[in-house]
Design a protein around this motif. Structure first.
Motif, PDB file in Angstrom:
ATOM      1  N   ALA A 372     -17.581   3.091  16.173  1.00 26.18           N
ATOM      2  CA  ALA A 372     -17.993   2.078  15.194  1.00 26.18           C
ATOM      3  C   ALA A 372     -17.764   2.592  13.777  1.00 26.18           C
ATOM      4  CB  ALA A 372     -19.460   1.706  15.406  1.00 26.18           C
ATOM      5  N   ARG A 373     -18.001   3.878  13.563  1.00 23.60           N
ATOM      6  CA  ARG A 373     -17.739   4.478  12.245  1.00 23.60           C
ATOM      7  C   ARG A 373     -16.240   4.430  11.943  1.00 23.60           C
ATOM      8  NH1 ARG A 373     -18.492   9.891  12.560  1.00 23.60           N
ATOM      9  NH2 ARG A 373     -18.163  10.026  10.305  1.00 23.60           N
ATOM     10  N   TRP A 374     -15.427   4.744  12.953  1.00 25.44           N
ATOM     11  CA  TRP A 374     -13.977   4.721  12.763  1.00 25.44           C
ATOM     12  C   TRP A 374     -13.489   3.300  12.506  1.00 25.44           C
ATOM     13  CZ3 TRP A 374     -10.113   7.681  11.492  1.00 25.44           C
ATOM     14  CH2 TRP A 374      -8.809   7.265  11.742  1.00 25.44           C
ATOM     15  N   ASP A 375     -14.012   2.342  13.242  1.00 23.96           N
ATOM     16  CA  ASP A 375     -13.606   0.950  13.050  1.00 23.96           C
ATOM     17  C   ASP A 375     -13.922   0.479  11.637  1.00 23.96           C
ATOM     18  OD1 ASP A 375     -12.639   0.790  15.592  1.00 23.96           O
ATOM     19  OD2 ASP A 375     -14.336  -0.346  16.402  1.00 23.96           O
ATOM     20  N   ALA A 376     -15.090   0.869  11.139  1.00 23.99           N
ATOM     21  CA  ALA A 376     -15.465   0.471   9.773  1.00 23.99           C
ATOM     22  C   ALA A 376     -14.509   1.095   8.755  1.00 23.99           C
ATOM     23  CB  ALA A 376     -16.908   0.892   9.483  1.00 23.99           C
ATOM     24  N   TYR A 377     -14.118   2.326   9.008  1.00 23.53           N
ATOM     25  CA  TYR A 377     -13.167   3.004   8.122  1.00 23.53           C
ATOM     26  C   TYR A 377     -11.819   2.278   8.115  1.00 23.53           C
ATOM     27  CZ  TYR A 377      -9.814   6.677   6.746  1.00 23.53           C
ATOM     28  OH  TYR A 377      -8.795   7.387   6.173  1.00 23.53           O
ATOM     29  N   VAL A 378     -11.321   1.928   9.302  1.00 24.25           N
ATOM     30  CA  VAL A 378     -10.038   1.221   9.401  1.00 24.25           C
ATOM     31  C   VAL A 378     -10.142  -0.168   8.782  1.00 24.25           C
ATOM     32  CG1 VAL A 378      -8.335   0.267  11.009  1.00 24.25           C
ATOM     33  CG2 VAL A 378      -9.268   2.556  11.389  1.00 24.25           C
ATOM     34  N   ASP A 379     -11.277  -0.832   8.973  1.00 31.65           N
ATOM     35  CA  ASP A 379     -11.477  -2.140   8.333  1.00 31.65           C
ATOM     36  C   ASP A 379     -11.325  -2.025   6.819  1.00 31.65           C
ATOM     37  OD1 ASP A 379     -11.877  -3.492  10.689  1.00 31.65           O
ATOM     38  OD2 ASP A 379     -14.064  -3.349  10.606  1.00 31.65           O
ATOM     39  N   GLY A 380     -11.873  -0.963   6.258  1.00 30.20           N
ATOM     40  CA  GLY A 380     -11.752  -0.751   4.815  1.00 30.20           C
ATOM     41  C   GLY A 380     -10.318  -0.519   4.387  1.00 30.20           C
ATOM     42  N   LEU A 381      -9.560   0.217   5.206  1.00 28.89           N
ATOM     43  CA  LEU A 381      -8.156   0.471   4.883  1.00 28.89           C
ATOM     44  C   LEU A 381      -7.320  -0.799   4.972  1.00 28.89           C
ATOM     45  CD1 LEU A 381      -7.537   3.801   6.838  1.00 28.89           C
ATOM     46  CD2 LEU A 381      -7.999   3.550   4.395  1.00 28.89           C
ATOM     47  N   ARG A 382      -7.689  -1.677   5.898  1.00 28.40           N
ATOM     48  CA  ARG A 382      -6.925  -2.906   6.082  1.00 28.40           C
ATOM     49  C   ARG A 382      -7.265  -3.977   5.044  1.00 28.40           C
ATOM     50  NH1 ARG A 382      -6.723  -4.516  12.527  1.00 28.40           N
ATOM     51  NH2 ARG A 382      -5.477  -2.740  13.264  1.00 28.40           N
ATOM     52  N   ALA A 383      -8.398  -3.856   4.392  1.00 29.20           N
ATOM     53  CA  ALA A 383      -8.850  -4.896   3.458  1.00 29.20           C
ATOM     54  C   ALA A 383      -7.858  -5.061   2.310  1.00 29.20           C
ATOM     55  CB  ALA A 383     -10.228  -4.547   2.918  1.00 29.20           C
ATOM     56  N   PRO A 384      -7.649  -6.288   1.842  1.00 27.59           N
ATOM     57  CA  PRO A 384      -6.726  -6.511   0.718  1.00 27.59           C
ATOM     58  C   PRO A 384      -7.148  -5.730  -0.517  1.00 27.59           C
ATOM     59  CG  PRO A 384      -7.330  -8.586   1.762  1.00 27.59           C
ATOM     60  CD  PRO A 384      -8.231  -7.540   2.341  1.00 27.59           C
ATOM     61  N   GLY A 385      -6.166  -5.287  -1.258  1.00 24.04           N
ATOM     62  CA  GLY A 385      -6.420  -4.549  -2.487  1.00 24.04           C
ATOM     63  C   GLY A 385      -5.273  -4.734  -3.448  1.00 24.04           C
ATOM     64  N   PRO A 386      -5.394  -4.165  -4.636  1.00 20.86           N
ATOM     65  CA  PRO A 386      -4.331  -4.322  -5.636  1.00 20.86           C
ATOM     66  C   PRO A 386      -3.095  -3.507  -5.281  1.00 20.86           C
ATOM     67  CG  PRO A 386      -6.014  -2.800  -6.417  1.00 20.86           C
ATOM     68  CD  PRO A 386      -6.531  -3.358  -5.130  1.00 20.86           C
ATOM     69  N   GLY A 387      -1.969  -3.914  -5.855  1.00 22.24           N
ATOM     70  CA  GLY A 387      -0.731  -3.165  -5.682  1.00 22.24           C
ATOM     71  C   GLY A 387      -0.003  -3.484  -4.392  1.00 22.24           C
ATOM     72  N   VAL A 543      16.501 -12.171   8.060  1.00 23.86           N
ATOM     73  CA  VAL A 543      15.783 -11.286   7.145  1.00 23.86           C
ATOM     74  C   VAL A 543      14.732 -12.081   6.381  1.00 23.86           C
ATOM     75  CG1 VAL A 543      15.990  -9.722   5.177  1.00 23.86           C
ATOM     76  CG2 VAL A 543      17.809  -9.805   6.891  1.00 23.86           C
ATOM     77  N   VAL A 544      13.548 -11.477   6.255  1.00 19.65           N
ATOM     78  CA  VAL A 544      12.486 -12.035   5.433  1.00 19.65           C
ATOM     79  C   VAL A 544      11.930 -10.910   4.582  1.00 19.65           C
ATOM     80  CG1 VAL A 544      10.436 -13.482   5.403  1.00 19.65           C
ATOM     81  CG2 VAL A 544      11.897 -13.476   7.418  1.00 19.65           C
ATOM     82  N   GLN A 545      11.730 -11.167   3.294  1.00 21.95           N
ATOM     83  CA  GLN A 545      11.157 -10.166   2.405  1.00 21.95           C
ATOM     84  C   GLN A 545       9.722 -10.524   2.074  1.00 21.95           C
ATOM     85  OE1 GLN A 545      14.799 -10.139  -0.415  1.00 21.95           O
ATOM     86  NE2 GLN A 545      14.042  -8.031  -0.462  1.00 21.95           N
ATOM     87  N   ALA A 546       8.900  -9.503   1.875  1.00 19.03           N
ATOM     88  CA  ALA A 546       7.488  -9.704   1.557  1.00 19.03           C
ATOM     89  C   ALA A 546       7.111  -8.797   0.393  1.00 19.03           C
ATOM     90  CB  ALA A 546       6.618  -9.398   2.764  1.00 19.03           C
ATOM     91  N   ASP A 547       6.334  -9.337  -0.537  1.00 13.84           N
ATOM     92  CA  ASP A 547       5.902  -8.567  -1.702  1.00 13.84           C
ATOM     93  C   ASP A 547       4.417  -8.226  -1.669  1.00 13.84           C
ATOM     94  OD1 ASP A 547       8.474  -8.625  -2.903  1.00 13.84           O
ATOM     95  OD2 ASP A 547       8.087 -10.670  -3.602  1.00 13.84           O
ATOM     96  N   ASN A 548       3.654  -8.925  -0.817  1.00  8.85           N
ATOM     97  CA  ASN A 548       2.214  -8.677  -0.745  1.00  8.85           C
ATOM     98  C   ASN A 548       1.738  -9.001   0.673  1.00  8.85           C
ATOM     99  OD1 ASN A 548       1.709 -11.598  -0.632  1.00  8.85           O
ATOM    100  ND2 ASN A 548       2.265 -11.579  -2.819  1.00  8.85           N
ATOM    101  N   LEU A 549       0.431  -8.830   0.906  1.00  7.01           N
ATOM    102  CA  LEU A 549      -0.094  -9.018   2.246  1.00  7.01           C
ATOM    103  C   LEU A 549       0.059 -10.454   2.743  1.00  7.01           C
ATOM    104  CD1 LEU A 549      -3.359  -6.892   2.612  1.00  7.01           C
ATOM    105  CD2 LEU A 549      -1.173  -6.606   3.766  1.00  7.01           C
ATOM    106  N   ASP A 550      -0.208 -11.395   1.874  1.00  6.08           N
ATOM    107  CA  ASP A 550      -0.065 -12.792   2.302  1.00  6.08           C
ATOM    108  C   ASP A 550       1.384 -13.105   2.661  1.00  6.08           C
ATOM    109  OD1 ASP A 550      -2.748 -13.325   2.013  1.00  6.08           O
ATOM    110  OD2 ASP A 550      -2.565 -13.963  -0.077  1.00  6.08           O
ATOM    111  N   ASP A 551       2.314 -12.634   1.829  1.00  2.00           N
ATOM    112  CA  ASP A 551       3.735 -12.812   2.148  1.00  2.00           C
ATOM    113  C   ASP A 551       4.077 -12.162   3.490  1.00  2.00           C
ATOM    114  OD1 ASP A 551       4.137 -14.137  -0.197  1.00  2.00           O
ATOM    115  OD2 ASP A 551       5.194 -12.509  -1.211  1.00  2.00           O
ATOM    116  N   LEU A 552       3.482 -10.993   3.715  1.00  3.35           N
ATOM    117  CA  LEU A 552       3.793 -10.254   4.931  1.00  3.35           C
ATOM    118  C   LEU A 552       3.344 -11.021   6.176  1.00  3.35           C
ATOM    119  CD1 LEU A 552       4.883  -7.689   6.268  1.00  3.35           C
ATOM    120  CD2 LEU A 552       2.621  -6.655   5.960  1.00  3.35           C
ATOM    121  N   ARG A 553       2.177 -11.608   6.137  1.00  2.94           N
ATOM    122  CA  ARG A 553       1.708 -12.402   7.281  1.00  2.94           C
ATOM    123  C   ARG A 553       2.664 -13.546   7.580  1.00  2.94           C
ATOM    124  NH1 ARG A 553      -3.271 -11.235   4.782  1.00  2.94           N
ATOM    125  NH2 ARG A 553      -4.611  -9.940   6.114  1.00  2.94           N
TER     126      ARG A 553
END
Length: 620
Positions: A372-387, A543-553
């Protein structure tokens, strides 16, 4: 019947039948990957043409790439089918040596048929022949000896009668499985012989299940019953044996936390109550925490590679190691209490002997708490952020969109750590839906191997994740797959260089040098950049290009549709070069003892201190 050597070999290939884990009969050799040259086009090429309706032949565009595709096919079929690759002599043959290394390191079957120089030697030296002054019997194909489980040079047609049963043995044996190289001199390929009809009768190769010695099982069961904090480690042998269900039943019935190696990933459902997460350097700090406190480790079907054991620092020095392995070579490592046999049979035998025994309930509960600790850590890494997106976010998008019948791959750079540690198994697990080639970690396997996997798994979507470095290393089989009509998704993460080696270099005190493009020598004020999208399109991919997370989905969802239509689909995304998933484990590398850089001296001091934790031998 009178046949040439090449004709006899091809007829034998067609006669061999394999069996999937569910009992379905299939061709043992479902595909031949070929690039013809003067060393194989007339002998083997003619024989393959004559049987092209019964044995499909696919044209590759690099010998290394097509042989890696054959490796990817074998892995995707759980070692139950074998890809064949043939080349001409000289450079074509040597190009397949790397693929043989991949198969050898990962214990995967691969049949290589390189052409060879004339056995009769009349026209020597021939085109592409390397002459050895001290040994005229040696050719460049002898390089395969170091990376083959079985090597033979066929200098007479009748030698096939003796060697082909050994070829089948090695390719289908759980303990000895690996690459086979049959060097075929071009004159011998064309020579005829009266072969016995029986050589070409169909043979069905079933998975042999070696039953463990009862005394060894009793010793192992006694050791487990005496433990309070056991840990179950599942490797690739569990996958190839079809033993995941038996392993999970043992874990649940006896309250034993369970973890996976690289080759064992996706065997355990993510939400299994005893699932502690993946183990090792590229694993999770949840599994590593349990490994550090375990008093007994039951390692099933694993060779315990350094990334799994954190260079043998992840376990307690007082731990008792119990192994179940089809290969005695692996079972006896580090003085383990060894059970030699099939994983499913071994686990079933242990379960009977353990009866009603259960591990300490507090220890059992630790698995879910730590994960559960690891899952919370990965959830944080997956969360949207800048850049720009991170690797962890890219893995998260692919994971969220994928289904239980899909298949995900990677091989080199930083993505293995992100995929092994961050991926959450979809559905009930057990079947092995991930291929992380981290035994040989061959750059370029990601694309070539995906071609073979797409052949083997037409029902789901094969997605392969790779960096810009791997793409540039070997991309020609994108066109091979596009031409052949085998679709898959390739997510190319462009981070401007070999970012993970830059991380290792600087993390151990070295100067940033020759890894990221910014740190490489160039005569240009503004060096050129690779247009990956244009390049992939030129190779016949969508080919598809993506610049951000939403584009990537959005891009990844479209690419999946294109892959279903039978064309490789490439998603190009710029990613951060310095954001990583950390499992909290150590990996030993060669830090210089002497250096003018204080940072390297400090890193060496830290290395010497960490090596004190390294377990060199685990006594019973």
């Amino acid at each position: 019947m009178k046949l040439t050597t090449a004709q006899a070999l091809v007829r034998w290939l067609i006669a061999q039948r394999g069996e999937l884990l569910d009992g379905t009969e299939v061709p043992l050799f479902p595909a031949v990957f070929a690039i013809f040259g003067h060393g194989n086009v007339l002998g083997l090429g003619t024989a393959l043409h004559e049987t092209r309706d019964r044995l499909p032949v696919w044209r590759g565009h690099t010998e290394q790439g097509m042989a890696l595709a054959a490796v990817g096919l074998a892995k995707a079929t759980q070692r139950r089918q074998v890809g064949v690759a043939t080349s001409s002599i000289g450079p074509g043959a040597l190009n397949m040596v790397t693929a043989a290394g991949v198969a050898h390191a990962n214990r995967l079957p691969l049949l290589l048929l390189p052409g060879d120089t004339f056995a009769g030697r009349a026209p020597d030296p021939v085109l592409q022949q390397v002459e050895h002054f001290d040994d005229p019997t040696r050719t460049v194909n002898d390089a395969f000896r170091a990376v083959s489980r079985y090597f033979d040079r066929i200098t007479r047609p009748e030698q096939l009668i003796a060697t082909l049963p050994q070829v089948a043995r090695v390719l289908t044996d759980p303990a000895d499985c690996g690459p086979v190289a049959l060097a075929l001199p071009q004159d011998v390929q064309a020579e005829a012989f009266d072969f016995p009809d029986a050589l070409f009768e169909p043979v069905r190769h079933r998975l042999p299940r070696l039953r463990p010695d009862l005394r060894a099982l009793e010793d192992a069961a006694g050791a487990i019953r005496a433990s309070r904090r056991p840990l179950l480690v599942l490797g690739g042998g569990v996958r190839y044996s079809g033993a995941a269900r038996a392993a999970l039943e043992l874990s649940q019935r006896h309250g034993v936390p369970v973890t996976e190696t690289t080759a064992g990933r996706t065997l355990v459902p993510h939400d299994h109550p005893q699932h502690a997460g993946p183990l090792g350097v590229t694993g999770s700090f949840s599994a590593n925490a349990l490994a550090a406190e375990a008093d007994l480790v039951l390692a099933v079907g694993t060779r315990l590679q350094d990334f799994t054991t954190a260079s043998w620092s992840v376990f307690s020095p007082d731990v008792l190691l119990v192994t179940i392995n089809a290969a005695r070579f692996d079972a006896v490592k580090h003085g383990a209490l060894a059970v030699v046999g099939d994983a499913r049979e071994g686990l079933g035998g242990l379960a009977e002997l353990l009866g009603g025994w259960r591990a300490d309930p507090d220890w059992t509960a630790r698995a879910a708490a730590e994960r559960a600790r690891w899952d919370a850590y990965v959830d944080g890494l997956r969360a949207p952020g800048p850049g720009m997106p991170t690797y962890a976010q890219v893995v998260g998008v692919v994971n969220e969109v994928s289904g239980p019948d899909d298949y995900v791959m990677t091989a080199s750079g930083g993505l293995p750590g992100e995929l092994i540690g961050g991926w959450r198994t979809i559905g009930s697990g057990g079947s092995g839906t991930m291929d992380v080639e981290y035994g040989f970690s061959c750059m370029g396997y990601e694309l070539a191997g995906a071609w073979g996997a797409a052949m083997a798994r037409p029902g789901g979507v094969v997605s392969t994740l790779l960096g810009d470095g791997s793409y540039l290393m070997l991309n020609s089989e994108l066109f091979s797959a596009a031409f052949a009509g085998h679709g898959f998704v390739a997510v190319v993460c462009d981070n401007d260089g070999y970012a993970v080696i830059d991380r290792l270099q600087r993390g151990q005190g070295g100067a940033a040098f020759n890894n990221m493009y910014a740190d490489c020598r160039t005569t240009h004020a503004e060096p050129p950049r690779v247009d990956f999208a244009a390049h992939a399109a030129a190779l016949g991919c969508t080919v598809v290009q993506a610049d951000n997370l939403d584009d990537l989905r959005t891009a990844y969802a479209k690419a999946r549709t294109d892959a279903h239509a039978g064309r490789p689909a490439v998603v190009v995304v710029r990613t951060q070069p310095s954001a990583w998933t950390e499992a909290g484990a150590w990996w030993e590398v060669g830090v210089p003892e002497i250096s003018d850089r204080p940072a390297i001296t400090d890193a060496r001091t830290a290395l010497d201190e960490l090596k004190k934790r390294q377990v060199r031998y685990l006594s019973r």
